[in-house]
Design a protein around this motif. Structure first.
Motif, PDB file in Angstrom:
ATOM      1  N   ARG A  52      38.301 -37.762 -28.432  1.00 21.96           N
ATOM      2  CA  ARG A  52      37.912 -37.411 -29.807  1.00 21.96           C
ATOM      3  C   ARG A  52      37.058 -36.143 -29.821  1.00 21.96           C
ATOM      4  O   ARG A  52      37.188 -35.310 -30.728  1.00 21.96           O
ATOM      5  CB  ARG A  52      37.153 -38.574 -30.454  1.00 21.96           C
ATOM      6  N   TYR A  53      36.208 -36.008 -28.845  1.00 18.01           N
ATOM      7  CA  TYR A  53      35.348 -34.823 -28.783  1.00 18.01           C
ATOM      8  C   TYR A  53      36.191 -33.558 -28.632  1.00 18.01           C
ATOM      9  O   TYR A  53      35.961 -32.550 -29.313  1.00 18.01           O
ATOM     10  CB  TYR A  53      34.374 -34.959 -27.612  1.00 18.01           C
ATOM     11  N   VAL A  54      37.183 -33.605 -27.748  1.00 15.75           N
ATOM     12  CA  VAL A  54      38.049 -32.434 -27.555  1.00 15.75           C
ATOM     13  C   VAL A  54      38.844 -32.157 -28.823  1.00 15.75           C
ATOM     14  O   VAL A  54      38.967 -30.999 -29.259  1.00 15.75           O
ATOM     15  CB  VAL A  54      38.986 -32.653 -26.351  1.00 15.75           C
ATOM     16  N   ARG A  55      39.378 -33.188 -29.451  1.00 16.67           N
ATOM     17  CA  ARG A  55      40.179 -32.996 -30.661  1.00 16.67           C
ATOM     18  C   ARG A  55      39.366 -32.422 -31.807  1.00 16.67           C
ATOM     19  O   ARG A  55      39.905 -31.745 -32.687  1.00 16.67           O
ATOM     20  CB  ARG A  55      40.805 -34.327 -31.075  1.00 16.67           C
ATOM     21  N   SER A  56      38.068 -32.686 -31.818  1.00 21.61           N
ATOM     22  CA  SER A  56      37.216 -32.180 -32.899  1.00 21.61           C
ATOM     23  C   SER A  56      36.824 -30.726 -32.697  1.00 21.61           C
ATOM     24  O   SER A  56      36.210 -30.129 -33.581  1.00 21.61           O
ATOM     25  CB  SER A  56      35.946 -33.026 -32.998  1.00 21.61           C
ATOM     26  N   ARG A  57      37.186 -30.143 -31.539  1.00 23.01           N
ATOM     27  CA  ARG A  57      36.802 -28.769 -31.220  1.00 23.01           C
ATOM     28  C   ARG A  57      38.061 -27.910 -31.101  1.00 23.01           C
ATOM     29  O   ARG A  57      38.728 -27.909 -30.065  1.00 23.01           O
ATOM     30  CB  ARG A  57      36.037 -28.743 -29.886  1.00 23.01           C
ATOM     31  N   PRO A  58      38.433 -27.148 -32.145  1.00 24.60           N
ATOM     32  CA  PRO A  58      39.630 -26.303 -32.047  1.00 24.60           C
ATOM     33  C   PRO A  58      39.584 -25.312 -30.891  1.00 24.60           C
ATOM     34  O   PRO A  58      40.626 -24.994 -30.311  1.00 24.60           O
ATOM     35  CB  PRO A  58      39.647 -25.574 -33.401  1.00 24.60           C
ATOM     36  N   ASP A  59      38.386 -24.838 -30.516  1.00 29.72           N
ATOM     37  CA  ASP A  59      38.304 -23.901 -29.398  1.00 29.72           C
ATOM     38  C   ASP A  59      38.703 -24.562 -28.088  1.00 29.72           C
ATOM     39  O   ASP A  59      39.405 -23.970 -27.265  1.00 29.72           O
ATOM     40  CB  ASP A  59      36.892 -23.306 -29.301  1.00 29.72           C
ATOM     41  N   LEU A  60      38.283 -25.817 -27.889  1.00 34.17           N
ATOM     42  CA  LEU A  60      38.683 -26.531 -26.674  1.00 34.17           C
ATOM     43  C   LEU A  60      40.183 -26.839 -26.682  1.00 34.17           C
ATOM     44  O   LEU A  60      40.851 -26.752 -25.648  1.00 34.17           O
ATOM     45  CB  LEU A  60      37.884 -27.825 -26.533  1.00 34.17           C
ATOM     46  N   VAL A  61      40.707 -27.201 -27.850  1.00 37.85           N
ATOM     47  CA  VAL A  61      42.151 -27.455 -27.942  1.00 37.85           C
ATOM     48  C   VAL A  61      42.933 -26.197 -27.566  1.00 37.85           C
ATOM     49  O   VAL A  61      43.940 -26.260 -26.858  1.00 37.85           O
ATOM     50  CB  VAL A  61      42.524 -27.935 -29.357  1.00 37.85           C
ATOM     51  N   LEU A  62      42.469 -25.043 -28.030  1.00 36.37           N
ATOM     52  CA  LEU A  62      43.144 -23.788 -27.685  1.00 36.37           C
ATOM     53  C   LEU A  62      43.095 -23.542 -26.177  1.00 36.37           C
ATOM     54  O   LEU A  62      44.109 -23.155 -25.570  1.00 36.37           O
ATOM     55  CB  LEU A  62      42.492 -22.622 -28.424  1.00 36.37           C
ATOM     56  N   LEU A  63      41.949 -23.767 -25.552  1.00 33.93           N
ATOM     57  CA  LEU A  63      41.841 -23.577 -24.104  1.00 33.93           C
ATOM     58  C   LEU A  63      42.772 -24.531 -23.357  1.00 33.93           C
ATOM     59  O   LEU A  63      43.456 -24.127 -22.411  1.00 33.93           O
ATOM     60  CB  LEU A  63      40.393 -23.800 -23.659  1.00 33.93           C
ATOM     61  N   PHE A  64      42.803 -25.785 -23.775  1.00 31.76           N
ATOM     62  CA  PHE A  64      43.690 -26.749 -23.129  1.00 31.76           C
ATOM     63  C   PHE A  64      45.147 -26.321 -23.299  1.00 31.76           C
ATOM     64  O   PHE A  64      45.955 -26.447 -22.368  1.00 31.76           O
ATOM     65  CB  PHE A  64      43.480 -28.142 -23.727  1.00 31.76           C
ATOM     66  N   ALA A  65      45.493 -25.817 -24.496  1.00 29.06           N
ATOM     67  CA  ALA A  65      46.871 -25.398 -24.750  1.00 29.06           C
ATOM     68  C   ALA A  65      47.245 -24.208 -23.873  1.00 29.06           C
ATOM     69  O   ALA A  65      48.343 -24.162 -23.304  1.00 29.06           O
ATOM     70  CB  ALA A  65      47.053 -25.051 -26.229  1.00 29.06           C
ATOM     71  N   CYS A  66      46.341 -23.235 -23.753  1.00 33.81           N
ATOM     72  CA  CYS A  66      46.630 -22.065 -22.909  1.00 33.81           C
ATOM     73  C   CYS A  66      46.874 -22.489 -21.462  1.00 33.81           C
ATOM     74  O   CYS A  66      47.824 -22.038 -20.811  1.00 33.81           O
ATOM     75  CB  CYS A  66      45.475 -21.069 -22.972  1.00 33.81           C
ATOM     76  N   VAL A  67      46.008 -23.365 -20.955  1.00 33.37           N
ATOM     77  CA  VAL A  67      46.163 -23.834 -19.575  1.00 33.37           C
ATOM     78  C   VAL A  67      47.457 -24.633 -19.418  1.00 33.37           C
ATOM     79  O   VAL A  67      48.158 -24.523 -18.405  1.00 33.37           O
ATOM     80  CB  VAL A  67      44.934 -24.674 -19.171  1.00 33.37           C
ATOM     81  N   PHE A  68      47.793 -25.439 -20.436  1.00 36.52           N
ATOM     82  CA  PHE A  68      49.029 -26.223 -20.367  1.00 36.52           C
ATOM     83  C   PHE A  68      50.255 -25.322 -20.267  1.00 36.52           C
ATOM     84  O   PHE A  68      51.127 -25.538 -19.415  1.00 36.52           O
ATOM     85  CB  PHE A  68      49.145 -27.127 -21.590  1.00 36.52           C
ATOM     86  N   PHE A  69      50.342 -24.316 -21.117  1.00 38.23           N
ATOM     87  CA  PHE A  69      51.522 -23.448 -21.095  1.00 38.23           C
ATOM     88  C   PHE A  69      51.566 -22.594 -19.825  1.00 38.23           C
ATOM     89  O   PHE A  69      52.651 -22.355 -19.282  1.00 38.23           O
ATOM     90  CB  PHE A  69      51.560 -22.580 -22.346  1.00 38.23           C
ATOM     91  N   MET A  70      50.415 -22.135 -19.352  1.00 39.97           N
ATOM     92  CA  MET A  70      50.416 -21.395 -18.091  1.00 39.97           C
ATOM     93  C   MET A  70      50.843 -22.280 -16.930  1.00 39.97           C
ATOM     94  O   MET A  70      51.562 -21.845 -16.033  1.00 39.97           O
ATOM     95  CB  MET A  70      49.035 -20.800 -17.833  1.00 39.97           C
ATOM     96  N   GLY A  71      50.387 -23.547 -16.953  1.00 38.13           N
ATOM     97  CA  GLY A  71      50.741 -24.453 -15.872  1.00 38.13           C
ATOM     98  C   GLY A  71      52.193 -24.888 -15.910  1.00 38.13           C
ATOM     99  O   GLY A  71      52.903 -24.819 -14.906  1.00 38.13           O
ATOM    100  N   SER A  72      52.661 -25.312 -17.073  1.00 34.73           N
ATOM    101  CA  SER A  72      54.001 -25.882 -17.161  1.00 34.73           C
ATOM    102  C   SER A  72      55.092 -24.830 -16.988  1.00 34.73           C
ATOM    103  O   SER A  72      56.115 -25.079 -16.349  1.00 34.73           O
ATOM    104  CB  SER A  72      54.180 -26.609 -18.492  1.00 34.73           C
ATOM    105  N   PHE A  73      54.887 -23.628 -17.538  1.00 29.93           N
ATOM    106  CA  PHE A  73      55.920 -22.593 -17.452  1.00 29.93           C
ATOM    107  C   PHE A  73      55.653 -21.560 -16.365  1.00 29.93           C
ATOM    108  O   PHE A  73      56.585 -21.119 -15.685  1.00 29.93           O
ATOM    109  CB  PHE A  73      56.055 -21.872 -18.806  1.00 29.93           C
ATOM    110  N   GLY A  74      54.400 -21.174 -16.196  1.00 35.85           N
ATOM    111  CA  GLY A  74      54.141 -19.998 -15.376  1.00 35.85           C
ATOM    112  C   GLY A  74      53.676 -20.227 -13.959  1.00 35.85           C
ATOM    113  O   GLY A  74      53.835 -19.353 -13.111  1.00 35.85           O
ATOM    114  N   MET A  75      53.071 -21.389 -13.657  1.00 39.93           N
ATOM    115  CA  MET A  75      52.416 -21.551 -12.367  1.00 39.93           C
ATOM    116  C   MET A  75      53.231 -22.352 -11.368  1.00 39.93           C
ATOM    117  O   MET A  75      52.691 -22.908 -10.409  1.00 39.93           O
ATOM    118  CB  MET A  75      51.044 -22.194 -12.568  1.00 39.93           C
ATOM    119  N   ASN A  76      54.530 -22.402 -11.561  1.00 36.87           N
ATOM    120  CA  ASN A  76      55.415 -23.037 -10.579  1.00 36.87           C
ATOM    121  C   ASN A  76      55.843 -22.001  -9.536  1.00 36.87           C
ATOM    122  O   ASN A  76      57.023 -21.730  -9.321  1.00 36.87           O
ATOM    123  CB  ASN A  76      56.633 -23.642 -11.281  1.00 36.87           C
ATOM    124  N   PHE A  77      54.846 -21.411  -8.874  1.00 35.87           N
ATOM    125  CA  PHE A  77      55.126 -20.325  -7.943  1.00 35.87           C
ATOM    126  C   PHE A  77      55.916 -20.795  -6.721  1.00 35.87           C
ATOM    127  O   PHE A  77      56.680 -20.020  -6.143  1.00 35.87           O
ATOM    128  CB  PHE A  77      53.820 -19.669  -7.497  1.00 35.87           C
TER     129      PHE A  77
END
Length: 442
Positions: free
Chosen positions: A229-254
C-alpha cells in the motif's frame, strides 16, 4: 521526509565521499572481498554442473533454483529487515550463506558430489541470500545517514561490478591451476564460503554508537500488505518500479542477447562470448561510479538514463562486426547501471525509514523477477527472426515501457499536474490578436 540525523558539518562530496564514514569504510572493504568470492562461486559452480552433467539445461535449472527464493521470499525478507536489528540479522545470514557453500565445496573436494546435492545446496544458499538482500540494502542508510546515502548505494553497486570483473577471471585461473576437475571447483567454492568471514569481521568491528538505526516495526500483522500500500500511494516509487521492470524484462537479458549475437551473427565461441561480458562490466562499473557522484538523484535523470539504455541497445543491434558490437557494450553497461543504481539510491533516500526494508524487498522482487520473465520472449524472437531483431525488440520494449510509465506519472503526480494546468490556463488567458483594420486611403 525528515532526515534521520543532522550532520554537524557540511558533508564531503565526490565519488568516494561515503568512505569517510568509518563504519561504512570497514563494511565496504569486507563487502568487496565477499563480492569477489560470490563471483568465484558463481563461475566454479557453473563449471561443476557442466563437469557433472554436460548439460546446459542442468546449468539453467541451477541458476533458476538460486533465483527462485528471491521471488518467493523477498516480501517476507523485507518484513524481517524492518523487525529485527539489521546488524544482528546480517550476522546470522552470513553464516546461512557460508554453510551451504562450505558443504558444497567439501563434497566436491571429497569427490562425492552429485548434481541433486548441487540443486539442494544452491536452493538453500539462494534462500539465505534472498533473506539477506533487503537487510543489506537498507542497512546502508543506518551506516552513513541521509547525507551520504546515494553515494554509498552507488559504491555498493561499483563493488559488486568490481567483483564481477575480478571474480570470474580469478576463478578460471584457480580452476586451471588446480586441475580443472570437480576437485578444483570445490576449493574455489570453499573460498567463497570463507569470504563471508570478512563481512562478519566488518560487522564486528563497527562502532554501534555511530549507527542511525531505523525504528523497528514490531510484530504486526499485515506488514507485507502495508508495504505494498505504501508503494502504491507513491507515484514516484511506482514510476521507479516500472522503469526497473521494463529494463529487466526487456533489456537486461544479456545472457540471451549477447550469446545470440556472438554465436549466430558473428560465429564466435565461448571465449569470445565470455569476453563480451567482461567488456560490458567495464561500462557497468563506470555507470555505478558515475551515479556515485550525484548527491541528489532525480526521477528525470533515471528516466533519461533508461531511455539512453533503450537507444544504445537498439544501436548495438545494427553493429556490423564483432569488434564494433563489443565497442558499444560499455555504453550499454554504463546506461543501464546508471539508471538502476540511481533508482535504488532514490528509493532508499525517499522512503520512510520504518518502511525501508519492505520497499527494498519489493524492489528486489520486481528487479529479479522481471529478468527471467522476459527471457523466453527475447529468446523466441531470436530463434524466429534472428539475433539482431531480438536485440532491437528488447531496446524498443524498454523505450516504450519507460515512456508510457513517465506519461502516467506526469498525470498522477500532483505538482506536475498542477503545473501543466497552470500553463494551460495562462495560455487560454492570452488575448487573441485582432486583425488590423484596412487603411482608408480615400
Amino acid at each position: 521526509m525528515s532526515r534521520t540525523h543532522t550532520a554537524s558539518t557540511a558533508p564531503r562530496t565526490g565519488t568516494f565521499a561515503s568512505l569517510e564514514v568509518r563504519n561504512y569504510r570497514i563494511y565496504a572493504t569486507g563487502g568487496l572481498l565477499s563480492n569477489v568470492g560470490t563471483w568465484l562461486q558463481s563461475t566454479a559452480q557453473a563449471w561443476l554442473v557442466l563437469e557433472l552433467t554436460g548439460s546446459g539445461a542442468a546449468l539453467g535449472l541451477t541458476i533458476a533454483l538460486q533465483l527462485l527464493p528471491s521471488l518467493l521470499l523477498s516480501p517476507v525478507a523485507g518484513v524481517l529487515a524492518d523487525r529485527v536489528p539489521k546488524r544482528t540479522l546480517l550476522r546470522w545470514l552470513q553464516v546461512g550463506m557460508a554453510l551451504p557453500s562450505a558443504l558444497l565445496g567439501a563434497l566436491a573436494i571429497a569427490g562425492v558430489v552429485q548434481v541433486w546435492q548441487v540443486y539442494v545446496l544452491t536452493t538453500l544458499f539462494g534462500a539465505a541470500r534472498a533473506l539477506e538482500a533487503p537487510a543489506r540494502q537498507s542497512f546502508v542508510a543506518e551506516m552513513v545517514g541521509q547525507e551520504h546515502l546515494s553515494n554509498a548505494v552507488s559504491l555498493n553497486s561499483a563493488s559488486f561490478n568490481s567483483g564481477r570483473l575480478v571474480g570470474p577471471a580469478l576463478a578460471g585461473v584457480l580452476i586451471a591451476a588446480l586441475g580443472s576437475g570437480v576437485f578444483a571447483t570445490g576449493w574455489v567454492i570453499l573460498a567463497n564460503a570463507l569470504s563471508y568471514g570478512f563481512v562478519l569481521l566488518a560487522l564486528q568491528l563497527m562502532d554501534p554508537s555511530t549507527l542511525h538505526p531505523a525504528p523497528l516495526t514490531g510484530d504486526r500483522r499485515g506488514a507485507v500488505r502495508a508495504g505494498v500500500r505504501y508503494v502504491r500511494s507513491r507515484p514516484d516509487l511506482v514510476l521507479l518500479f516500472a522503469c526497473v521492470f521494463f529494463m529487466g524484462s526487456f533489456g537486461m537479458n544479456f545472457a540471451v542477447t549477447t550469446a545470440l549475437m556472438a554465436t549466430e551473427e558473428f560465429g564466435k565461441g565461448a571465449g569470445e562470448f565470455g569476453l563480451l561480458g567482461s567488456i560490458m562490466a567495464t561500462g557497468s562499473l563506470a555507470g555505478a561510479l558515475l551515479a556515485a557522484r550525484r548527491e541528489s538523484p532525480r526521477l528525470r535523470f533515471i528516466v533519461g538514463a533508461a531511455l539512453a539504455f533503450s537507444a544504445v541497445q537498439m544501436l548495438s543491434a545494427v553493429m556490423p562486426t564483432y569488434v564494433t558490437y563489443a565497442a558499444v557494450l560499455p555504453l550499454v553497461g554504463l546506461s543501464v547501471l546508471t539508471a538502476v543504481t540511481t533508482a535504488n539510491a532514490l528509493i532508499q533516500m525517499s522512503t520512510d525509514p520504518a518502511m525501508r526494508g519492505r520497499v527494498a524487498s519489493l524492489y528486489l522482487m520486481v528487479f529479479l523477477g522481471s529478468v527471467p520473465l522476459g527471457a523466453p520472449l527475447i529468446g523466441w524472437l531470436g530463434e524466429a527472426f534472428g539475433a539482431r531483431w531480438a536485440l532491437a525488440a528488447s531496446g524498443l520494449g524498454v523505450g516504450i515501457g519507460v515512456t508510457l510509465s513517465a506519461v502516467w506519472f506526469m498525470r498522477q503526480d500532483a505538482p506536475i499536474r498542477d503545473a501543466l494546468a497552470r500553463r494551460r490556463r495562462r495560455r487560454n488567458r492570452r488575448p487573441v490578436p485582432t486583425p488590423h483594420e484596412p487603411l482608408d486611403l480615400a
